[in-house]
Scaffold this active site. Structure first.
Site, PDB file in Angstrom:
ATOM      1  N   GLU A 148      -5.535  -8.163  -0.581  1.00 16.09           N
ATOM      2  CA  GLU A 148      -6.316  -7.690   0.426  1.00 16.09           C
ATOM      3  C   GLU A 148      -7.825  -7.459   0.039  1.00 16.09           C
ATOM      4  O   GLU A 148      -7.920  -6.533  -0.721  1.00 16.09           O
ATOM      5  CB  GLU A 148      -5.691  -6.358   1.179  1.00 16.09           C
ATOM      6  CG  GLU A 148      -4.430  -6.940   1.968  1.00 16.09           C
ATOM      7  CD  GLU A 148      -4.196  -5.880   2.821  1.00 16.09           C
ATOM      8  OE1 GLU A 148      -4.792  -5.256   3.462  1.00 16.09           O
ATOM      9  OE2 GLU A 148      -2.673  -5.666   2.977  1.00 16.09           O
TER      10      GLU A 148
ATOM     11  N   GLU B  15       0.752  -1.198  -0.033  1.00 16.52           N
ATOM     12  CA  GLU B  15       0.171  -0.070   0.084  1.00 16.52           C
ATOM     13  C   GLU B  15       0.956   1.314  -0.099  1.00 16.52           C
ATOM     14  O   GLU B  15       0.610   2.215   0.791  1.00 16.52           O
ATOM     15  CB  GLU B  15      -0.927  -0.159   1.012  1.00 16.52           C
ATOM     16  CG  GLU B  15      -2.081  -1.100   0.973  1.00 16.52           C
ATOM     17  CD  GLU B  15      -3.050  -1.193   2.036  1.00 16.52           C
ATOM     18  OE1 GLU B  15      -3.146  -0.110   2.857  1.00 16.52           O
ATOM     19  OE2 GLU B  15      -4.347  -1.783   1.881  1.00 16.52           O
TER      20      GLU B  15
HETATM   21  O1  AHR Z   1      -5.419  -5.981   6.812  1.00 12.57           O
HETATM   22  C1  AHR Z   1      -5.371  -4.637   7.465  1.00 12.57           C
HETATM   23  C2  AHR Z   1      -4.508  -3.702   6.964  1.00 12.57           C
HETATM   24  O2  AHR Z   1      -5.241  -3.263   6.004  1.00 12.57           O
HETATM   25  C3  AHR Z   1      -3.020  -3.999   6.280  1.00 12.57           C
HETATM   26  O3  AHR Z   1      -2.212  -3.910   7.315  1.00 12.57           O
HETATM   27  C4  AHR Z   1      -2.948  -2.846   5.305  1.00 12.57           C
HETATM   28  O4  AHR Z   1      -2.349  -3.501   4.185  1.00 12.57           O
HETATM   29  C5  AHR Z   1      -4.412  -2.323   4.767  1.00 12.57           C
HETATM   30  O5  AHR Z   1      -4.801  -1.058   4.809  1.00 12.57           O
END
Ligand code: AHR
Length: 501
Positions: free
Chosen positions: A292, A173
């Protein structure tokens, strides 16, 4: 009762079912690692301190890959802290989650756990506070057989065989201002390209993932992907996508339609990647690692890291999922599957305790959240090829996405066993849907199974005390005539219909 119709034909292939669609994620965050996968005092713990009950549930969930060690955590992580004798490992401040990282679990422990859980490890390197050298060092530690400083260190610490990790995320990210070491797209693209180039000098056959956008709502969405790929196209294979969904201000209708955003997200990233391919006259295609995704109630207080202390493994992001959340997760799986031509990997974030399908009590019980079931169903029954379906469904009005189909569905067909599986959600909160499934290329359909996940109360959750409040059951409201199956989808439900023919 509403009516909907879906036509399935084995000729309408999208792509093979990709096992990596069913990946998950273990981050050093809250209780995911400590008291999640690792809990030495637990009655089911093995000699390495791993919970046997969690390993069993991970296998039952059907997880293929597991991304590690973050997440936001990775952007401040020194991987060398987590190797060698545990007693000598430093305790560090984890800036991302305002916690103390004891480093009891590091890369060697994670690889041991992955082997026991039967999952493929997918590593992330720190491109926040660190860079090319540390990434190459970690790769050397993991993948080089022997004869160099880090490979020999791994052998000295007990792992003679290299871990042979294929998938590597180049940072996490990096588009997000919250990320330690956040960069512009141009800065990050250069660093990703140079890191990827150096890593491939060590091991040419890696599959490298560049950071895409943290959500489709990011101000840089679209442009970020294009700029990063302008810099790193030839050095990477995949670009990541991250998306979390939650119910805003009681707007259940829009929340249930979250997969409309996921469809748009995937199609936009494909467009950006293909634009760079055309403009740069590249040959290969860049595909997506949706590494994610989940429902995450970011508005709730348990998502907030502590501000005035640095605890070890505090309970963070411990969302307790409802039936509604499970239906949303099911519809997101449908979106991922129907884009399997370009989504080559995905990770449900996360695996245990932290916005997770599996929950544990420290030293105590473990149980399946509602969201466990659509994932386990899809992982178990999606086999062979993903098929494009032709769907006619009534629509309903949403504030965020306009008119949205009440039913969403995708099918898979396994030529070996002759089995077709249909995965379908009914997003209507009150009305059942009579769904007619036309197996266009079958002379006669034979029902193998029809299951549904539903409940009278949309807010029903599974808990340690009542772990099976929401659990899939056989759906008796199904009939077959010739090549047509009719099934009643209960209001607010995730459904699997499996037929042969
Ligand atoms: O999954 C929780 C968080 O969400 C992770 O650490 C991050 O990559 C995202 O913002």
């Amino acid at each position: 009762m509403l009516n909907a119709r879906v036509a399935i034909d084995r000729e309408f292939r999208i792509s093979p079912v990709r096992r990596r669609t069913f990946g998950s994620f273990v981050e050093h965050l809250g209780r995911c690692v400590y008291t999640g996968i690792h809990d030495p005092g637990h009655p089911t713990a093995d000699a390495d301190g791993f919970r046997g009950d969690v390993i069993e549930l991970t296998r039952e969930l059907g997880v293929s890959t597991v991304r590690y060690p973050g997440g936001n955590f990775v952007s401040g992580y020194r991987w060398e802290d987590g190797i060698g004798p545990v007693a000598d490992r430093p305790r560090r401040l984890d800036l991302a989650w305002h916690s103390t990282e004891p480093n009891t679990v590091g890369v060697d422990e994670f690889m041991r756990w992955a082997r026991k859980a039967g999952v493929e490890p997918m590593m992330a390197v720190n491109l926040g506070t660190r860079g090319i050298q540390e990434s190459v060092d970690l790769l050397e530690y993991c993948n080089v057989e022997s004869g160099s400083h880090f490979s020999d260190l791994r052998r000295r610490y007990g792992s003679a065989e290299p871990y042979d990790v294929r998938m590597w995320c180049l940072g996490n990210e990096m588009d997000g201002p919250w990320q330690v070491g956040h960069k512009t797209a141009r800065e990050y693209g250069r660093l990703a390209a140079e890191t990827g180039r150096a890593m491939r000098l060590v091991d040419p056959n890696l599959e490298l993932v560049a950071c895409g956008s943290s959500s489709s709502g990011m101000p840089t969405f679209g442009a970020w992907e294009a700029t990063v790929l302008e810099e790193a196209y030839e050095q990477v294979d995949l670009i990541s996508a991250h998306a979390y969904y939650w119910e805003d201000d009681g707007d259940t209708a829009s929340f249930l339609a979250s997969s409309v955003d996921m469809d748009h997200f995937i199609e936009s990233v494909v467009a950006a990647a293909d634009y760079v391919r055309a403009a740069g006259k590249h040959k290969k295609r860049i595909n997506i690692s949706f590494d994610e995704w989940n429902v995450w109630y970011q508005t709730r207080t348990e998502s907030e890291p502590p501000k005035d202390s640095w605890p070890v493994a505090p309970p963070l992001l411990e969302d307790r999922y409802t039936l509604t959340d499970a239906v949303v997760v099911g519809s997101l799986l449908i979106s991922l599957l129907r884009h399997s031509d370009r989504v080559h990997a995905a990770s449900l974030a996360q695996l245990v305790n932290v916005i997770a399908p599996i929950m544990t009590e420290p030293g105590g019980k473990s149980w399946r959240q509602t969201t466990f079931f659509p994932f386990a169903d899809a992982s178990r029954h999606a086999k062979g090829d993903v098929l494009r379906v032709s769907l006619s469904s009534p629509t309903y009005d949403t504030a965020r996405f306009g008119d949205v189909p009440v039913v969403d569905a995708v099918a898979t067909r396994d030529d070996e066993s002759g089995e077709t599986a249909l995965f379908a959600v009914n997003r209507s909160v009150h009305e059942p849907v009579l769904l007619e499934i036309d197996l266009r290329d079958a002379a006669e359909a034979r029902l193998l199974a029809s299951t549904t996940l539903t409940a009278d109360d949309p807010d029903l959750r599974n808990t340690a005390a009542n772990p099976e409040a929401v659990t899939p059951r056989d759906n008796p409201k199904v009939s077959v005539s010739g090549r047509t199956v009719q099934v009643e989808l209960p209001p607010l439900s995730w459904n699997v219909v499996r037929v042969a023919g």
